[in-house]
Design a protein around this motif. Structure first.
Motif, PDB file in Angstrom:
ATOM      1  N   UNK A 142     -25.073  -7.856  30.429  1.00 50.82           N
ATOM      2  CA  UNK A 142     -26.204  -7.569  29.647  1.00 50.82           C
ATOM      3  C   UNK A 142     -25.664  -6.661  28.422  1.00 50.82           C
ATOM      4  N   UNK A 143     -26.389  -6.968  27.438  1.00 50.05           N
ATOM      5  CA  UNK A 143     -25.867  -6.169  26.237  1.00 50.05           C
ATOM      6  C   UNK A 143     -27.081  -4.986  25.814  1.00 50.05           C
ATOM      7  N   UNK A 144     -26.449  -3.635  25.867  1.00 43.51           N
ATOM      8  CA  UNK A 144     -27.593  -2.735  25.863  1.00 43.51           C
ATOM      9  C   UNK A 144     -27.423  -2.090  24.384  1.00 43.51           C
ATOM     10  N   UNK A 145     -28.615  -1.858  23.699  1.00 46.17           N
ATOM     11  CA  UNK A 145     -28.393  -1.537  22.424  1.00 46.17           C
ATOM     12  C   UNK A 145     -28.864   0.004  22.527  1.00 46.17           C
ATOM     13  N   UNK A 146     -28.029   0.990  21.759  1.00 47.11           N
ATOM     14  CA  UNK A 146     -28.179   2.293  21.881  1.00 47.11           C
ATOM     15  C   UNK A 146     -28.938   2.786  20.546  1.00 47.11           C
ATOM     16  N   UNK A 147     -29.416   3.884  20.630  1.00 47.27           N
ATOM     17  CA  UNK A 147     -30.048   4.451  19.085  1.00 47.27           C
ATOM     18  C   UNK A 147     -29.207   4.606  18.263  1.00 47.27           C
ATOM     19  N   UNK A 148     -27.857   4.465  18.084  1.00 51.11           N
ATOM     20  CA  UNK A 148     -26.949   4.512  17.163  1.00 51.11           C
ATOM     21  C   UNK A 148     -26.549   3.175  16.617  1.00 51.11           C
ATOM     22  N   UNK A 149     -27.471   2.094  17.334  1.00 50.68           N
ATOM     23  CA  UNK A 149     -27.456   0.767  16.877  1.00 50.68           C
ATOM     24  C   UNK A 149     -26.152   0.200  17.180  1.00 50.68           C
ATOM     25  N   UNK A 150     -25.451   0.726  18.298  1.00 49.15           N
ATOM     26  CA  UNK A 150     -24.241   0.133  19.155  1.00 49.15           C
ATOM     27  C   UNK A 150     -24.492  -0.714  20.173  1.00 49.15           C
TER      28      UNK A 150
ATOM     29  N   UNK B 139     -15.777  -2.531  16.436  1.00 46.26           N
ATOM     30  CA  UNK B 139     -15.192  -2.257  15.164  1.00 46.26           C
ATOM     31  C   UNK B 139     -13.502  -2.005  15.484  1.00 46.26           C
ATOM     32  N   UNK B 140     -12.826  -2.004  14.339  1.00 47.39           N
ATOM     33  CA  UNK B 140     -11.349  -1.341  14.557  1.00 47.39           C
ATOM     34  C   UNK B 140     -11.655  -0.002  15.487  1.00 47.39           C
ATOM     35  N   UNK B 141     -10.816   0.220  16.457  1.00 44.38           N
ATOM     36  CA  UNK B 141     -10.803   1.440  17.218  1.00 44.38           C
ATOM     37  C   UNK B 141     -10.709   2.605  16.132  1.00 44.38           C
ATOM     38  N   UNK B 142      -9.764   2.565  15.144  1.00 41.32           N
ATOM     39  CA  UNK B 142      -9.726   3.696  14.346  1.00 41.32           C
ATOM     40  C   UNK B 142     -10.848   4.031  13.657  1.00 41.32           C
ATOM     41  N   UNK B 143     -11.776   3.026  13.414  1.00 43.21           N
ATOM     42  CA  UNK B 143     -12.883   3.321  12.592  1.00 43.21           C
ATOM     43  C   UNK B 143     -14.060   3.868  13.375  1.00 43.21           C
ATOM     44  N   UNK B 144     -13.912   3.861  14.964  1.00 40.95           N
ATOM     45  CA  UNK B 144     -14.993   4.090  15.718  1.00 40.95           C
ATOM     46  C   UNK B 144     -15.195   5.809  15.804  1.00 40.95           C
ATOM     47  N   UNK B 145     -16.601   6.070  15.642  1.00 38.26           N
ATOM     48  CA  UNK B 145     -17.052   7.519  15.499  1.00 38.26           C
ATOM     49  C   UNK B 145     -17.641   7.856  16.827  1.00 38.26           C
ATOM     50  N   UNK B 146     -17.301   7.293  17.762  1.00 38.17           N
ATOM     51  CA  UNK B 146     -17.912   7.765  19.005  1.00 38.17           C
ATOM     52  C   UNK B 146     -17.236   8.930  19.671  1.00 38.17           C
ATOM     53  N   UNK B 147     -17.794   9.754  20.519  1.00 38.15           N
ATOM     54  CA  UNK B 147     -17.601  11.058  20.859  1.00 38.15           C
ATOM     55  C   UNK B 147     -17.975  11.233  22.227  1.00 38.15           C
ATOM     56  N   UNK B 148     -17.352  12.112  23.053  1.00 39.46           N
ATOM     57  CA  UNK B 148     -18.195  12.445  24.341  1.00 39.46           C
ATOM     58  C   UNK B 148     -19.354  12.876  24.166  1.00 39.46           C
ATOM     59  N   UNK B 149     -19.900  13.419  23.182  1.00 41.93           N
ATOM     60  CA  UNK B 149     -21.215  13.757  22.858  1.00 41.93           C
ATOM     61  C   UNK B 149     -22.012  12.514  22.739  1.00 41.93           C
ATOM     62  N   UNK B 150     -21.930  11.736  22.019  1.00 38.78           N
ATOM     63  CA  UNK B 150     -22.305  10.475  21.658  1.00 38.78           C
ATOM     64  C   UNK B 150     -22.462   9.653  22.870  1.00 38.78           C
ATOM     65  N   UNK B 151     -21.599   9.849  24.048  1.00 36.72           N
ATOM     66  CA  UNK B 151     -21.635   8.922  24.944  1.00 36.72           C
ATOM     67  C   UNK B 151     -22.644   9.665  25.745  1.00 36.72           C
TER      68      UNK B 151
ATOM     69  N   UNK C 264     -26.349   9.164  23.750  1.00 37.85           N
ATOM     70  CA  UNK C 264     -26.663   7.905  23.171  1.00 37.85           C
ATOM     71  C   UNK C 264     -26.650   6.889  24.163  1.00 37.85           C
ATOM     72  N   UNK C 265     -25.304   6.812  24.496  1.00 40.21           N
ATOM     73  CA  UNK C 265     -25.049   5.668  25.624  1.00 40.21           C
ATOM     74  C   UNK C 265     -25.829   5.858  26.910  1.00 40.21           C
ATOM     75  N   UNK C 266     -25.503   6.829  27.626  1.00 44.97           N
ATOM     76  CA  UNK C 266     -25.997   7.021  29.067  1.00 44.97           C
ATOM     77  C   UNK C 266     -27.509   6.958  29.044  1.00 44.97           C
ATOM     78  N   UNK C 267     -28.536   7.340  27.958  1.00 42.69           N
ATOM     79  CA  UNK C 267     -29.596   7.384  28.072  1.00 42.69           C
ATOM     80  C   UNK C 267     -30.108   5.921  27.780  1.00 42.69           C
ATOM     81  N   UNK C 268     -29.302   5.144  26.760  1.00 43.07           N
ATOM     82  CA  UNK C 268     -29.691   3.813  26.666  1.00 43.07           C
ATOM     83  C   UNK C 268     -29.466   2.900  27.849  1.00 43.07           C
ATOM     84  N   UNK C 269     -28.425   3.353  28.833  1.00 43.12           N
ATOM     85  CA  UNK C 269     -28.032   2.478  29.987  1.00 43.12           C
ATOM     86  C   UNK C 269     -29.089   2.826  31.036  1.00 43.12           C
ATOM     87  N   UNK C 270     -29.745   4.181  31.156  1.00 45.81           N
ATOM     88  CA  UNK C 270     -30.829   4.409  32.144  1.00 45.81           C
ATOM     89  C   UNK C 270     -31.979   3.587  31.510  1.00 45.81           C
TER      90      UNK C 270
END
Length: 296
Positions: free
Chosen positions: A13-21, A79-91, A94-100
């Motif tokens: 499954x592909x899950x889209x977050x509200x960060x459009x990731x 994207x290239x990991x060096x350009x990824x702006x994810x953080x523990x906060x965004x996880x 944004x990520x966990x709520x989208x998964x729920x």
């Protein structure tokens, strides 16, 4: 119960977050009607495949299950990991709520539960939709406070947090944690916050009023079971208690075990989810089944 994959439909499954990731996820759907559904929230830098055998076991026990890779991890690298702006906060925000949300879409007639491994349990208080979670089952979830660790592991942790992370972030734009056996390569924001939070008391609490101005740690009140093991050098008993205190209203049952109680030499921070551990001590995975069954 014999736990075999032919009892379960397993699909991606592909899950889209509200960060459009887009997050890569896997659904485990039992053949029978699902009344209880579970999201497995992973530890820092751990891919969802690590939880495959455990998820299959839960599904064979009648539970719907969803596993996922956080942004910047495994198949959720967009994207290239060096350009990824994810953080523990965004996880957590944004990520966990989208998964729920996806879990609810997949299993619309169920109750919803979270099994958190380390960071997966720590970040629940950032989820704006946390109220949909009926219960929490946390494994090796703690503040990871370095001050509370024992030697010589404490020195290893200090070297990783205070030297390896800042140096590699500066050099590569990310932290190649895989090079020293610490999971997958980490987005620099994830690694930086991990370092900052483990160097203080209460993990994420160190960011309250600074990088975190909105959270739900003082509101969460669903029942929770936290498992810890005496040979876990990160989630030791002091650090588990340190993290539990951040969830000020959560009714927590803490169980802390010696591996020898199960005839095992070690469980540590990671081996609870190992199929080899389950083969030798099936009562460990059964604890999760019993907990989820009790919440129905």
């Amino acid at each position: 119960m014999e736990n075999t994959q032919n009892q379960t439909d397993i699909y991606s499954l592909s899950i889209m977050t509200d960060r459009n990731r887009a997050l890569a996820a896997t659904v485990y759907r039992p053949k029978d009607e699902v009344k209880t559904a579970v999201m497995i929230a992973p530890a820092t830098g751990i891919k969802r495949q690590f939880y495959h055998n455990f998820a299959t076991y839960l599904a064979a026990s009648g539970f719907g299950v969803l596993t996922f890779d956080n942004e910047g991890i495994g198949e959720s690298i967009n994207s290239d990991l060096s350009k990824c702006d994810a953080s523990l906060i965004s996880w957590g925000r944004h990520d966990m709520p989208a998964v729920l949300d996806a879990l609810q879409d997949e299993f619309p007639d169920a109750t919803y539960h979270l099994i958190g491994h380390s960071a997966g349990g720590q970040l629940i208080g950032l989820m704006p939709n946390y109220q949909a979670i009926a219960s929490v089952f946390n494994v090796a979830c703690s503040s990871g406070q370095i001050k509370n660790m024992d030697m010589p592991y404490k020195l290893k942790a200090m070297g990783f947090m205070d030297a390896f992370i800042p140096l590699t972030n500066l050099t590569f734009g990310y932290t190649p944690a895989d090079k020293i056996g610490m999971g997958e390569p980490l987005p620099r924001g994830v690694a930086r916050q991990w370092r900052e939070w483990c160097n203080g008391s209460g993990y994420i609490k160190t960011a309250f009023g600074k990088s975190i101005h909105t959270h739900f740690y003082d509101e969460i009140n669903m029942p929770a079971l936290w498992l810890g093991f005496s040979d876990d050098e990160i989630a030791n008993s002091k650090n588990i208690d340190d993290m539990i205190r951040v969830f000020s209203k959560m009714p927590v049952e803490k169980r802390f075990f010696e591996p020898e109680e199960f005839g095992l030499n070690s469980i540590g921070h990671m081996r609870y989810f190992s199929s080899k551990t389950n083969a030798k001590a099936p009562q460990l995975w059964q604890m999760a089944v019993d907990w989820l069954a009790k919440q129905q």
